[in-house]
Scaffold this motif. Structure first.
Motif, PDB file in Angstrom:
ATOM      1  N   ARG A  65     -20.002  14.263  57.160  1.00 23.24           N
ATOM      2  CA  ARG A  65     -20.143  14.455  55.718  1.00 23.24           C
ATOM      3  C   ARG A  65     -18.775  13.885  54.772  1.00 23.24           C
ATOM      4  O   ARG A  65     -19.003  13.132  53.961  1.00 23.24           O
ATOM      5  CB  ARG A  65     -20.463  15.934  55.324  1.00 23.24           C
ATOM      6  CG  ARG A  65     -20.530  16.204  53.995  1.00 23.24           C
ATOM      7  CD  ARG A  65     -21.092  17.529  53.609  1.00 23.24           C
ATOM      8  NE  ARG A  65     -21.744  17.748  52.551  1.00 23.24           N
ATOM      9  CZ  ARG A  65     -20.562  17.922  51.300  1.00 23.24           C
ATOM     10  NH1 ARG A  65     -19.600  18.075  51.281  1.00 23.24           N
ATOM     11  NH2 ARG A  65     -21.378  18.129  49.947  1.00 23.24           N
ATOM     12  N   SER A  66     -17.744  14.452  55.297  1.00 23.72           N
ATOM     13  CA  SER A  66     -16.350  14.269  54.760  1.00 23.72           C
ATOM     14  C   SER A  66     -16.193  12.492  54.780  1.00 23.72           C
ATOM     15  O   SER A  66     -15.773  11.809  53.920  1.00 23.72           O
ATOM     16  CB  SER A  66     -15.188  14.502  55.265  1.00 23.72           C
ATOM     17  OG  SER A  66     -15.355  16.138  54.919  1.00 23.72           O
ATOM     18  N   VAL A  67     -16.346  11.988  55.900  1.00 24.02           N
ATOM     19  CA  VAL A  67     -16.280  10.613  56.175  1.00 24.02           C
ATOM     20  C   VAL A  67     -17.177   9.743  55.385  1.00 24.02           C
ATOM     21  O   VAL A  67     -16.794   8.576  54.759  1.00 24.02           O
ATOM     22  CB  VAL A  67     -16.291  10.263  57.754  1.00 24.02           C
ATOM     23  CG1 VAL A  67     -16.460   8.770  57.965  1.00 24.02           C
ATOM     24  CG2 VAL A  67     -15.272  10.906  58.558  1.00 24.02           C
ATOM     25  N   MET A  68     -18.412  10.503  55.275  1.00 28.37           N
ATOM     26  CA  MET A  68     -19.502   9.467  54.567  1.00 28.37           C
ATOM     27  C   MET A  68     -19.093   9.563  53.161  1.00 28.37           C
ATOM     28  O   MET A  68     -19.098   8.308  52.408  1.00 28.37           O
ATOM     29  CB  MET A  68     -20.576  10.193  54.499  1.00 28.37           C
ATOM     30  CG  MET A  68     -21.911   9.650  53.855  1.00 28.37           C
ATOM     31  SD  MET A  68     -23.496  10.501  53.609  1.00 28.37           S
ATOM     32  CE  MET A  68     -23.057  11.884  52.618  1.00 28.37           C
ATOM     33  N   PHE A  69     -18.611  10.627  52.439  1.00 31.48           N
ATOM     34  CA  PHE A  69     -18.169  10.738  51.180  1.00 31.48           C
ATOM     35  C   PHE A  69     -16.745   9.814  50.855  1.00 31.48           C
ATOM     36  O   PHE A  69     -16.791   8.849  49.828  1.00 31.48           O
ATOM     37  CB  PHE A  69     -17.962  12.010  50.621  1.00 31.48           C
ATOM     38  CG  PHE A  69     -19.297  12.654  50.118  1.00 31.48           C
ATOM     39  CD1 PHE A  69     -20.149  12.252  48.981  1.00 31.48           C
ATOM     40  CD2 PHE A  69     -19.745  13.457  50.682  1.00 31.48           C
ATOM     41  CE1 PHE A  69     -21.167  12.720  48.711  1.00 31.48           C
ATOM     42  CE2 PHE A  69     -21.127  14.410  50.197  1.00 31.48           C
ATOM     43  CZ  PHE A  69     -21.746  13.944  49.591  1.00 31.48           C
ATOM     44  N   LEU A  70     -15.876   9.583  51.859  1.00 33.85           N
ATOM     45  CA  LEU A  70     -14.728   8.929  51.837  1.00 33.85           C
ATOM     46  C   LEU A  70     -15.067   7.402  51.851  1.00 33.85           C
ATOM     47  O   LEU A  70     -14.484   6.604  51.058  1.00 33.85           O
ATOM     48  CB  LEU A  70     -13.637   9.037  53.010  1.00 33.85           C
ATOM     49  CG  LEU A  70     -13.272  10.611  52.825  1.00 33.85           C
ATOM     50  CD1 LEU A  70     -12.339  10.936  53.944  1.00 33.85           C
ATOM     51  CD2 LEU A  70     -12.042  10.663  51.535  1.00 33.85           C
ATOM     52  N   ILE A  71     -16.018   7.110  52.436  1.00 33.71           N
ATOM     53  CA  ILE A  71     -16.569   5.833  52.593  1.00 33.71           C
ATOM     54  C   ILE A  71     -17.297   5.472  51.298  1.00 33.71           C
ATOM     55  O   ILE A  71     -16.909   4.207  50.649  1.00 33.71           O
ATOM     56  CB  ILE A  71     -17.665   5.379  53.665  1.00 33.71           C
ATOM     57  CG1 ILE A  71     -16.960   5.311  55.137  1.00 33.71           C
ATOM     58  CG2 ILE A  71     -18.291   4.119  53.681  1.00 33.71           C
ATOM     59  CD1 ILE A  71     -17.910   5.759  56.292  1.00 33.71           C
ATOM     60  N   LEU A  72     -18.079   6.155  50.575  1.00 29.99           N
ATOM     61  CA  LEU A  72     -18.557   6.178  49.090  1.00 29.99           C
ATOM     62  C   LEU A  72     -17.429   5.945  48.395  1.00 29.99           C
ATOM     63  O   LEU A  72     -17.692   4.989  47.429  1.00 29.99           O
ATOM     64  CB  LEU A  72     -19.767   7.198  49.006  1.00 29.99           C
ATOM     65  CG  LEU A  72     -20.619   7.267  49.849  1.00 29.99           C
ATOM     66  CD1 LEU A  72     -21.692   8.213  49.262  1.00 29.99           C
ATOM     67  CD2 LEU A  72     -21.523   5.829  49.408  1.00 29.99           C
ATOM     68  N   SER A  73     -16.308   6.705  48.389  1.00 27.71           N
ATOM     69  CA  SER A  73     -15.065   6.550  47.446  1.00 27.71           C
ATOM     70  C   SER A  73     -14.540   5.479  47.578  1.00 27.71           C
ATOM     71  O   SER A  73     -14.181   4.959  46.608  1.00 27.71           O
ATOM     72  CB  SER A  73     -14.407   7.991  47.964  1.00 27.71           C
ATOM     73  OG  SER A  73     -13.257   7.727  47.048  1.00 27.71           O
TER      74      SER A  73
END
Length: 140
Positions: A65-73
């Motif tokens: 989840r964190s990695v996904m949001f960092l990618i979106l960021s």
């Protein structure tokens, strides 16, 4: 002042330098290439800091989840930088930078809508003042 406030002031100062140096940097280079150069430098600098502080983490410890949001960021940051450098190439830094600071107004609204952060009268008034300031500073 709290620790976060020191970092936030430092961030604002360096963002100011970003506008100045960016405007000078895109004067004779394509804005997309300028963004690539900037990104490569940031990648290298950040990797050096993480290595120096020994902050590497095994991939297995990272939350999906964190990695996904960092990618979106990262995608949002990349698009922001591409548009920002193109705007700097086309317009005066003293007008482009204030419009870029409208991000504060967007953050207030999005944090209220999606993160459940409170929208107090002070926050709303501050956001409206920023909006007003942007309109005054960015007017040609």
């Amino acid at each position: 002042m709290s620790g976060w406030q020191h970092f936030a002031i430092a961030s604002a100062f360096f963002a100011g330098l970003t506008a100045l140096f960016g405007k000078l940097g895109v004067a004779q280079i394509n804005s997309n290439l300028a963004t690539l150069i900037r990104t490569a430098v940031i990648l290298g600098m950040t990797a050096l800091i993480v290595a120096w502080r020994d902050e590497w983490e095994p991939l297995s410890k990272l939350s999906l989840r964190s990695v996904m949001f960092l990618i979106l960021s990262a995608v949002a940051t990349g698009l922001s930088w591409l548009f920002y450098y193109r705007a700097l190439q086309l317009g005066p830094a003293s007008q482009v930078a204030p419009v870029d600071k409208l991000s504060l107004v967007f953050v207030i609204i999005l944090a209220w809508l999606f993160l459940g952060e409170s929208l107090t009268w002070r926050t709303a008034a501050g956001g409206l003042l920023v909006l007003s300031g942007v309109l005054v500073l960015a007017k040609s």
